[in-house]
Write a protein that holds these residues in place. Structure first.
Motif, PDB file in Angstrom:
ATOM      1  N   ARG A   1     -25.729 115.439  80.898  1.00 23.85           N
ATOM      2  CA  ARG A   1     -25.493 115.164  79.475  1.00 23.85           C
ATOM      3  C   ARG A   1     -26.073 113.809  79.084  1.00 23.85           C
ATOM      4  NH1 ARG A   1     -21.605 117.741  76.451  1.00 23.85           N
ATOM      5  NH2 ARG A   1     -21.073 115.766  75.436  1.00 23.85           N
ATOM      6  N   ALA A   2     -25.854 112.797  79.928  1.00 23.47           N
ATOM      7  CA  ALA A   2     -26.370 111.459  79.625  1.00 23.47           C
ATOM      8  C   ALA A   2     -27.896 111.457  79.566  1.00 23.47           C
ATOM      9  CB  ALA A   2     -25.874 110.464  80.674  1.00 23.47           C
ATOM     10  N   GLN A   3     -28.527 112.189  80.475  1.00 27.05           N
ATOM     11  CA  GLN A   3     -29.990 112.257  80.471  1.00 27.05           C
ATOM     12  C   GLN A   3     -30.520 112.999  79.252  1.00 27.05           C
ATOM     13  OE1 GLN A   3     -30.321 114.120  84.377  1.00 27.05           O
ATOM     14  NE2 GLN A   3     -31.327 112.309  85.203  1.00 27.05           N
ATOM     15  N   CYS A   4     -29.878 114.104  78.929  1.00 27.84           N
ATOM     16  CA  CYS A   4     -30.398 114.952  77.854  1.00 27.84           C
ATOM     17  C   CYS A   4     -30.229 114.333  76.477  1.00 27.84           C
ATOM     18  CB  CYS A   4     -29.724 116.325  77.900  1.00 27.84           C
ATOM     19  SG  CYS A   4     -30.210 117.309  79.327  1.00 27.84           S
ATOM     20  N   LEU A   5     -29.299 113.406  76.324  1.00 27.25           N
ATOM     21  CA  LEU A   5     -29.183 112.701  75.049  1.00 27.25           C
ATOM     22  C   LEU A   5     -30.416 111.841  74.775  1.00 27.25           C
ATOM     23  CD1 LEU A   5     -25.418 111.638  75.071  1.00 27.25           C
ATOM     24  CD2 LEU A   5     -26.526 113.199  73.459  1.00 27.25           C
ATOM     25  N   GLN A   6     -31.164 111.524  75.831  1.00 26.05           N
ATOM     26  CA  GLN A   6     -32.377 110.719  75.673  1.00 26.05           C
ATOM     27  C   GLN A   6     -33.620 111.558  75.394  1.00 26.05           C
ATOM     28  OE1 GLN A   6     -32.955 108.128  79.055  1.00 26.05           O
ATOM     29  NE2 GLN A   6     -30.773 107.829  79.349  1.00 26.05           N
ATOM     30  N   ILE A   7     -33.495 112.886  75.430  1.00 24.76           N
ATOM     31  CA  ILE A   7     -34.678 113.743  75.324  1.00 24.76           C
ATOM     32  C   ILE A   7     -35.479 113.491  74.050  1.00 24.76           C
ATOM     33  CG2 ILE A   7     -35.435 116.142  75.030  1.00 24.76           C
ATOM     34  CD1 ILE A   7     -33.426 116.988  77.079  1.00 24.76           C
ATOM     35  N   PRO A   8     -34.861 113.456  72.856  1.00 26.06           N
ATOM     36  CA  PRO A   8     -35.675 113.219  71.658  1.00 26.06           C
ATOM     37  C   PRO A   8     -36.447 111.907  71.722  1.00 26.06           C
ATOM     38  CG  PRO A   8     -33.472 113.988  71.063  1.00 26.06           C
ATOM     39  CD  PRO A   8     -33.437 113.682  72.521  1.00 26.06           C
ATOM     40  N   ILE A   9     -35.858 110.876  72.305  1.00 21.41           N
ATOM     41  CA  ILE A   9     -36.538 109.588  72.417  1.00 21.41           C
ATOM     42  C   ILE A   9     -37.716 109.696  73.376  1.00 21.41           C
ATOM     43  CG2 ILE A   9     -36.247 107.176  73.100  1.00 21.41           C
ATOM     44  CD1 ILE A   9     -33.295 107.454  72.339  1.00 21.41           C
ATOM     45  N   ARG A  10     -37.502 110.322  74.515  1.00 20.69           N
ATOM     46  CA  ARG A  10     -38.589 110.475  75.489  1.00 20.69           C
ATOM     47  C   ARG A  10     -39.718 111.325  74.925  1.00 20.69           C
ATOM     48  NH1 ARG A  10     -37.106 109.807  81.471  1.00 20.69           N
ATOM     49  NH2 ARG A  10     -35.227 108.537  81.412  1.00 20.69           N
ATOM     50  N   GLU A  11     -39.374 112.351  74.167  1.00 19.91           N
ATOM     51  CA  GLU A  11     -40.411 113.194  73.584  1.00 19.91           C
ATOM     52  C   GLU A  11     -41.265 112.410  72.603  1.00 19.91           C
ATOM     53  OE1 GLU A  11     -40.432 117.271  70.980  1.00 19.91           O
ATOM     54  OE2 GLU A  11     -39.353 117.253  72.885  1.00 19.91           O
ATOM     55  N   GLU A  12     -40.630 111.538  71.817  1.00 18.81           N
ATOM     56  CA  GLU A  12     -41.398 110.723  70.875  1.00 18.81           C
ATOM     57  C   GLU A  12     -42.243 109.692  71.604  1.00 18.81           C
ATOM     58  OE1 GLU A  12     -40.655 108.266  66.682  1.00 18.81           O
ATOM     59  OE2 GLU A  12     -39.012 109.375  67.651  1.00 18.81           O
ATOM     60  N   ILE A  13     -41.725 109.157  72.714  1.00 21.08           N
ATOM     61  CA  ILE A  13     -42.517 108.215  73.518  1.00 21.08           C
ATOM     62  C   ILE A  13     -43.778 108.897  74.037  1.00 21.08           C
ATOM     63  CG2 ILE A  13     -42.553 106.942  75.692  1.00 21.08           C
ATOM     64  CD1 ILE A  13     -39.616 106.273  75.247  1.00 21.08           C
ATOM     65  N   VAL A  14     -43.619 110.123  74.543  1.00 19.84           N
ATOM     66  CA  VAL A  14     -44.775 110.866  75.058  1.00 19.84           C
ATOM     67  C   VAL A  14     -45.783 111.115  73.943  1.00 19.84           C
ATOM     68  CG1 VAL A  14     -45.508 113.073  76.012  1.00 19.84           C
ATOM     69  CG2 VAL A  14     -43.482 111.951  76.933  1.00 19.84           C
ATOM     70  N   GLU A  15     -45.295 111.484  72.775  1.00 21.50           N
ATOM     71  CA  GLU A  15     -46.198 111.769  71.651  1.00 21.50           C
ATOM     72  C   GLU A  15     -47.002 110.539  71.266  1.00 21.50           C
ATOM     73  OE1 GLU A  15     -45.926 113.039  66.921  1.00 21.50           O
ATOM     74  OE2 GLU A  15     -44.184 113.264  68.228  1.00 21.50           O
ATOM     75  N   LEU A  16     -46.356 109.378  71.228  1.00 22.42           N
ATOM     76  CA  LEU A  16     -47.058 108.152  70.842  1.00 22.42           C
ATOM     77  C   LEU A  16     -47.954 107.641  71.956  1.00 22.42           C
ATOM     78  CD1 LEU A  16     -44.177 106.212  69.026  1.00 22.42           C
ATOM     79  CD2 LEU A  16     -45.929 107.668  68.018  1.00 22.42           C
ATOM     80  N   ALA A  17     -47.528 107.827  73.210  1.00 18.93           N
ATOM     81  CA  ALA A  17     -48.255 107.240  74.334  1.00 18.93           C
ATOM     82  C   ALA A  17     -49.509 108.013  74.710  1.00 18.93           C
ATOM     83  CB  ALA A  17     -47.330 107.131  75.547  1.00 18.93           C
ATOM     84  N   ILE A  18     -49.435 109.335  74.731  1.00 17.85           N
ATOM     85  CA  ILE A  18     -50.579 110.109  75.209  1.00 17.85           C
ATOM     86  C   ILE A  18     -51.160 111.023  74.142  1.00 17.85           C
ATOM     87  CG2 ILE A  18     -49.682 110.052  77.553  1.00 17.85           C
ATOM     88  CD1 ILE A  18     -48.797 112.884  77.291  1.00 17.85           C
ATOM     89  N   GLY A  19     -50.656 110.923  72.922  1.00 16.82           N
ATOM     90  CA  GLY A  19     -51.224 111.720  71.842  1.00 16.82           C
ATOM     91  C   GLY A  19     -52.626 111.254  71.491  1.00 16.82           C
ATOM     92  N   VAL A  20     -53.441 112.169  70.986  1.00 17.48           N
ATOM     93  CA  VAL A  20     -54.829 111.860  70.630  1.00 17.48           C
ATOM     94  C   VAL A  20     -54.867 111.309  69.202  1.00 17.48           C
ATOM     95  CG1 VAL A  20     -57.139 112.809  70.304  1.00 17.48           C
ATOM     96  CG2 VAL A  20     -55.676 113.654  72.163  1.00 17.48           C
ATOM     97  N   ASN A  21     -55.521 110.148  69.044  1.00 15.44           N
ATOM     98  CA  ASN A  21     -55.671 109.517  67.724  1.00 15.44           C
ATOM     99  C   ASN A  21     -54.329 109.349  67.009  1.00 15.44           C
ATOM    100  OD1 ASN A  21     -58.506 109.453  68.025  1.00 15.44           O
ATOM    101  ND2 ASN A  21     -58.683 111.547  67.255  1.00 15.44           N
ATOM    102  N   VAL A  22     -53.341 108.927  67.754  1.00 13.63           N
ATOM    103  CA  VAL A  22     -52.013 108.689  67.179  1.00 13.63           C
ATOM    104  C   VAL A  22     -51.891 107.210  66.827  1.00 13.63           C
ATOM    105  CG1 VAL A  22     -49.531 108.733  67.607  1.00 13.63           C
ATOM    106  CG2 VAL A  22     -50.973 110.577  68.465  1.00 13.63           C
ATOM    107  N   HIS A  23     -51.546 106.940  65.591  1.00 12.12           N
ATOM    108  CA  HIS A  23     -51.350 105.572  65.137  1.00 12.12           C
ATOM    109  C   HIS A  23     -49.874 105.383  64.804  1.00 12.12           C
ATOM    110  CE1 HIS A  23     -55.715 105.058  64.844  1.00 12.12           C
ATOM    111  NE2 HIS A  23     -55.745 106.246  64.240  1.00 12.12           N
ATOM    112  N   PHE A  24     -49.310 104.308  65.291  1.00 16.58           N
ATOM    113  CA  PHE A  24     -47.901 104.060  65.021  1.00 16.58           C
ATOM    114  C   PHE A  24     -47.701 102.590  64.686  1.00 16.58           C
ATOM    115  CE2 PHE A  24     -48.671 104.000  69.601  1.00 16.58           C
ATOM    116  CZ  PHE A  24     -48.201 102.745  69.980  1.00 16.58           C
ATOM    117  N   THR A  25     -46.618 102.334  63.978  1.00 15.09           N
ATOM    118  CA  THR A  25     -46.312 100.992  63.510  1.00 15.09           C
ATOM    119  C   THR A  25     -45.218 100.374  64.370  1.00 15.09           C
ATOM    120  OG1 THR A  25     -44.610 101.764  61.980  1.00 15.09           O
ATOM    121  CG2 THR A  25     -46.890 101.706  61.173  1.00 15.09           C
TER     122      THR A  25
END
Length: 707
Positions: free
Chosen positions: A440-464
């Protein structure tokens, strides 16, 4: 019964119900067919098989029943009385099997499966019909004979796997370490219950000396069970989901993978390796033998066309975990394995479970597998720097309830009592920490980890910077939502009050949070939104927690098997940051720039980390990697301490550091040592941390800190 009633509409002889439902060839003998007579089954020729109801429950009830089981954990495996009963479960009889709800309308058979009822009315029991005699032979080959010969060869080949099944004595020893394997895919209750049933049902087959004939009988039963869909329902006792009359090859694979995990959890000097069946094997070779057996069991499942199910997903996951404990993390042979596990989970429908209003043991069992599988996908994506296989766009998952094994697999009253102890958010209020607590403790972090992956390895992703700050805020909210029992506190306040298992889980939960913060701060540094001070602070905190495991290795003796993975996942990234800033601090004396930190603290942490690396055992999967890294960090520390701008006090500190290195001691590496003198680097060679090039999986531009 009259012979004319046993002739089908196609002119072929009618099969008895046991053979027909099991999809095996019947010899049509009267009054009992030869197969049923041989196995002591109740043989029935149905007067009108084509008019029977297709309801699955009613079909199961018509089959010969085995005795029911009652789970008694107080009994040992040696106390189980072997007795053999054989059961055959029904196979699906429709040519167009309706697809589960998790498959979409683009599937190749979507049109046919959507019209299941209409087709069944015009082509009933198509799969039950025997091949007409005119089509049995083709050229000089007899297809029926060839199939029977292939099946016999298949059963014989599969039976060889059972020859390596541990004896009851070895099983008893390995079960003593069952609770130290904290994984939602390794259920201690299920393992114990299944082993009890194995020795009760097939004890005479697995007794020594093992008879080839008896082993083949057991293999035949497992193969026959594997051809039928697995029964998962709340109406069937939970221990019959995976064992008892429904024992299958995939569950044997689960047992083998657990045996391998248990061998890896042992120390090299454990008395179990002195048993006759294990003489000459160490923890690595014994674990590898079990891994090979588990993999062979899964191959058997493929050969007999076993449909993907929850138990097979568990077997795949545990076999992969065992392989990762034998092969180095990040090696090429391991990279495809996580993808296989996630694909299997999707095929079994675990990525999109139906929402339930009233939880049951079965629903909670599947929910835990589903949630952890989704978390695993994000974890592997971050570790390997590859795109995730699953996202929230295609998944439905919920947090499993914070229930213990006894609550989940006990009586209905225990399950209800466990649910009654939960608060409104699903956490256990008794203060106990379970495996599901960690999930449960790990899975509460899933949305955050998914967004980290999107920003870190996404193609042409710009973030503020605001997006990064929002991630930190979300992580703070997740940590604040944790119950008091897993809230990280100053360890001195409660270290004496918690058992080693609870300390291990709570500290790992804290490290999961720190790992998220580390990745978030790397995003900040990659876009120059931060000077890197926060990243350095997080790296120092991670290193402190990593070293805590090593300093308390005696108290955490039963969890030492995971220490090399701890070094790889968390120690290496944080040590890289510390080394880089240590080098910059030396250049600061020559006009360079550096962050605020105490150089002596960093040197001390890295010195102790070298001791941790040299403590890793030769039988650990990442031993060679840790050995290389220890040499690299020692060279870096020596280069920093030998810099011309150092004071006399710093030079004295260097001498003390070298003395400490010499006193650490390490294993004899006569056969495992890596002669790589290229790691002897000077200050001019350390600008880009060339020592990291010795670890190939850390290379790549998925998160370029110089961008």
């Amino acid at each position: 019964m009259p012979q004319e009633l046993r002739v089908r509409r196609n002119g072929q002889s009618q099969a008895c119900e046991v053979c027909r439902l099991s999809k095996i060839r019947c010899d049509h003998a009267t009054p009992v067919c030869g197969r049923c007579a041989l196995r002591g089954l109740i043989c029935v020729y149905h007067s009108a098989p084509m008019t029977r109801s297709r309801n699955t429950t009613s079909r199961i009830e018509t089959l010969p029943k085995k005795r029911s089981y009652s789970y008694n954990p107080s009994l040992t495996l040696k106390e189980q009385q072997p007795s053999l009963h054989v059961n055959h479960r029904p196979a699906e009889t429709s040519v167009f099997v309706k697809a589960p709800t998790h498959y979409g309308t683009t599937r190749l058979s979507a049109v046919f499966s959507a019209s299941q009822a209409g087709f069944d009315s015009v082509i009933p029991d198509t799969l039950d019909e025997d091949i007409p005699a005119s089509q049995v032979t083709a050229g000089n080959f007899n297809l029926t004979t060839d199939r029977d010969a292939a099946k016999r060869a298949q059963v014989k080949q599969a039976g060889k796997i059972l020859l390596s099944f541990p004896t009851p004595q070895t099983c008893e020893v390995l079960l003593q370490h069952l609770d130290t394997t904290i994984d939602i895919h390794v259920s201690p209750t299920m393992i114990r219950q299944c082993l009890q049933q194995v020795w009760s049902e097939y004890g005479c087959h697995l007794s020594h000396p093992r008879s080839t004939k008896r082993i083949m009988e057991m293999s035949s039963d497992l193969c026959q069970n594997g051809k039928s869909p697995i029964v998962l329902s709340d109406e069937v006792s939970w221990y019959n989901w995976f064992g008892g009359p429904y024992l299958r090859w995939e569950m044997i694979a689960v047992l083998y993978s657990y045996f391998g995990l248990a061998f890896k959890c042992l120390q090299e000097w454990d008395p179990v390796f002195e048993l006759p069946e294990l003489q000459g094997l160490d923890r690595n070779t014994a674990a590898e033998k079990m891994r090979v057996c588990a993999a062979e069991c899964l191959k058997v499942c493929e050969n007999i066309d076993t449909k993907m199910n929850d138990i097979m997903v568990i077997a795949l996951k545990n076999t992969w975990k065992l392989h990762s404990m034998i092969a180095p993390e990040g090696s090429n042979e391991m990279k495809p394995c996580s993808g296989v596990v996630i694909s299997a989970s999707v095929t079994a429908g675990l990525h999109r479970l139906a929402l339930v209003t009233d939880e049951t043991p079965l629903s909670e069992h599947r929910t835990a597998l589903s949630a952890y599988g989704y978390f695993l996908d994000k974890s592997e994506s971050i570790f390997n720097g590859r795109p995730p296989m699953l996202t929230l766009q295609y998944c439905i998952y919920r947090l499993p309830l914070d229930l213990s094994e006894d609550d989940l697999y006990g009586t209905p009253e225990e399950f209800a009592s466990g649910k009654a102890r939960l608060d409104s958010n699903g956490w256990d209020t008794s203060g106990r920490i379970h495996t599901t607590t960690w999930v449960r403790a790990q899975c509460l972090q899933i949305p955050i980890r998914e967004e980290i992956v999107e920003l870190a390895i996404g193609v042409n992703v710009h973030f503020t910077k605001q997006q990064i700050d929002n991630l930190n805020t979300k992580l703070d909210e997740v940590v604040a939502s944790y119950p008091a029992k897993i809230q990280y506190r100053n360890r001195q306040h409660w270290v004496q009050k918690k058992a080693a298992r609870e300390l291990y889980i709570v500290t790992w939960i804290h490290l999961d949070v720190l790992r998220c913060r580390f990745l978030i701060e790397r995003l900040n540094v990659s876009r120059s939104y931060s000077t890197g001070q926060a990243l350095l602070d997080v790296a120092q905190e991670i290193m402190k927690e990593v070293l805590w495991f090593w300093l308390n290795r005696d108290e955490l003796l039963h969890f030492n098997y995971s220490f090399d993975a701890l070094v790889v996942y968390l120690g290496i990234p944080s040590s890289g940051v510390l080394c880089e800033e240590l080098i910059k601090s030396t250049k600061q004396d020559q006009g360079g720039a550096s962050l605020n930190f105490l150089r002596s603290d960093v040197i001390q942490s890295l010195t102790m980390f070298v001791g941790f690396l040299e403590w890793i055992r030769p039988t650990d999967s990442n031993y060679k990697l840790c050995w290389k890294l220890s040499k690299a960090i020692k060279r870096i520390v020596d280069s920093v301490l030998n810099a011309p701008s150092l004071t006399i006090q710093s030079q004295q500190q260097q001498a003390q550091s070298q003395t400490y290195f010499d006193s650490l001691g390490s294993y004899n590496r006569d056969s495992d040592v890596i002669q790589d003198e290229s790691l002897a680097v000077g200050m001019d060679d350390l600008d880009d941390l060339n020592w990291m090039s010795t670890i190939d999986w850390t290379q790549g531009e998925w998160l370029d800190m110089n961008q």
